[in-house]
Write a protein that holds these residues in place. Sequence first.
Motif, PDB file in Angstrom:
ATOM      1  N   SER A  60       0.753  -1.245  -0.182  1.00 50.43           N
ATOM      2  CA  SER A  60       0.051  -0.529  -0.180  1.00 50.43           C
ATOM      3  C   SER A  60       0.815   1.193   0.121  1.00 50.43           C
ATOM      4  N   LEU A  63       2.568   2.217  -3.072  1.00 51.30           N
ATOM      5  CA  LEU A  63       1.820   2.892  -4.504  1.00 51.30           C
ATOM      6  C   LEU A  63       2.264   4.441  -4.097  1.00 51.30           C
ATOM      7  N   LEU A  64       2.466   5.020  -2.713  1.00 50.53           N
ATOM      8  CA  LEU A  64       2.921   6.338  -3.219  1.00 50.53           C
ATOM      9  C   LEU A  64       3.577   7.048  -4.078  1.00 50.53           C
ATOM     10  N   LEU A  67       2.440   7.627  -7.527  1.00 49.80           N
ATOM     11  CA  LEU A  67       1.463   8.145  -7.250  1.00 49.80           C
ATOM     12  C   LEU A  67       1.994   9.969  -7.416  1.00 49.80           C
ATOM     13  N   LYS A 127      -3.011  17.429  -9.805  1.00 50.46           N
ATOM     14  CA  LYS A 127      -2.786  15.877  -9.434  1.00 50.46           C
ATOM     15  C   LYS A 127      -3.058  16.044  -7.155  1.00 50.46           C
ATOM     16  N   TYR A 130      -5.914  14.475  -5.448  1.00 46.07           N
ATOM     17  CA  TYR A 130      -5.956  13.418  -5.882  1.00 46.07           C
ATOM     18  C   TYR A 130      -4.884  12.316  -4.281  1.00 46.07           C
ATOM     19  N   GLN A 131      -3.394  13.190  -4.618  1.00 45.46           N
ATOM     20  CA  GLN A 131      -2.340  12.760  -4.196  1.00 45.46           C
ATOM     21  C   GLN A 131      -2.577  12.469  -2.353  1.00 45.46           C
ATOM     22  N   LYS A 133      -5.747  13.054  -0.410  1.00 44.03           N
ATOM     23  CA  LYS A 133      -6.718  11.976  -1.137  1.00 44.03           C
ATOM     24  C   LYS A 133      -6.490  10.405  -0.424  1.00 44.03           C
ATOM     25  N   THR A 134      -5.556  10.040  -1.909  1.00 46.69           N
ATOM     26  CA  THR A 134      -4.955   8.639  -1.394  1.00 46.69           C
ATOM     27  C   THR A 134      -4.314   8.287  -0.087  1.00 46.69           C
ATOM     28  N   THR A 137      -6.698   7.819   2.343  1.00 47.13           N
ATOM     29  CA  THR A 137      -7.524   6.451   2.555  1.00 47.13           C
ATOM     30  C   THR A 137      -6.275   5.840   3.545  1.00 47.13           C
ATOM     31  N   ILE A 138      -4.684   5.592   2.658  1.00 48.98           N
ATOM     32  CA  ILE A 138      -3.846   4.801   3.002  1.00 48.98           C
ATOM     33  C   ILE A 138      -3.395   4.687   4.255  1.00 48.98           C
ATOM     34  N   HIS A 141      -6.449   2.972   6.377  1.00 51.04           N
ATOM     35  CA  HIS A 141      -6.071   1.942   5.772  1.00 51.04           C
ATOM     36  C   HIS A 141      -4.730   1.278   7.053  1.00 51.04           C
TER      37      HIS A 141
END
Length: 153
Positions: A60, A63-64, A67, A127, A130-131, A133-134, A137-138, A141
């Motif tokens: 997870s 993924l950053l 991104l 972006k 979006y970055q 926000k993601t 979320t992480i 998580h």
Amino acid sequence: MEKTKTSEGNMERSIIYQAWLLQNRKISDLVHKLSDEDLKKDVAFGRNSGLYLLGHLIASNDLLLPLFGFGEKMYPEYEKIFLCCPDKCAQNFPAVKEVKSHWFALNEYLNLKFASINEKHWIENDKSYYQLKTMLTIVNHQCYHLGQLAFLL
């Protein structure tokens, strides 16, 4: 004093980044306390192992990297093992010591990369919403899985 869009964005970015750092620190502290044998155990009967959860968290956080434009994932093989397949589906996991080492290496690298981002990047980057926000979320998580990993103590 009136807040500007820029100062609000900087505050949001700072809060989200600090939350990410905090969760990483909590997970890292827990990983230091857990033995390799502890991480091989399931958090509850028939549930994910600590090893699987740690690999899942690595995948997870990895993924950053793309991104945020920090380069390619450090451990792309973790996506198939720890994100695409559930635990207990007979895949071969890396050794516990290797996974633990990857957790610390990835987060050290991410910390360095985040420290190198300047304010201009956030303001002019289309972006960035979006970055962030993601990333949030992480963070959520990580909180969830940190609670699961705590059962291994």
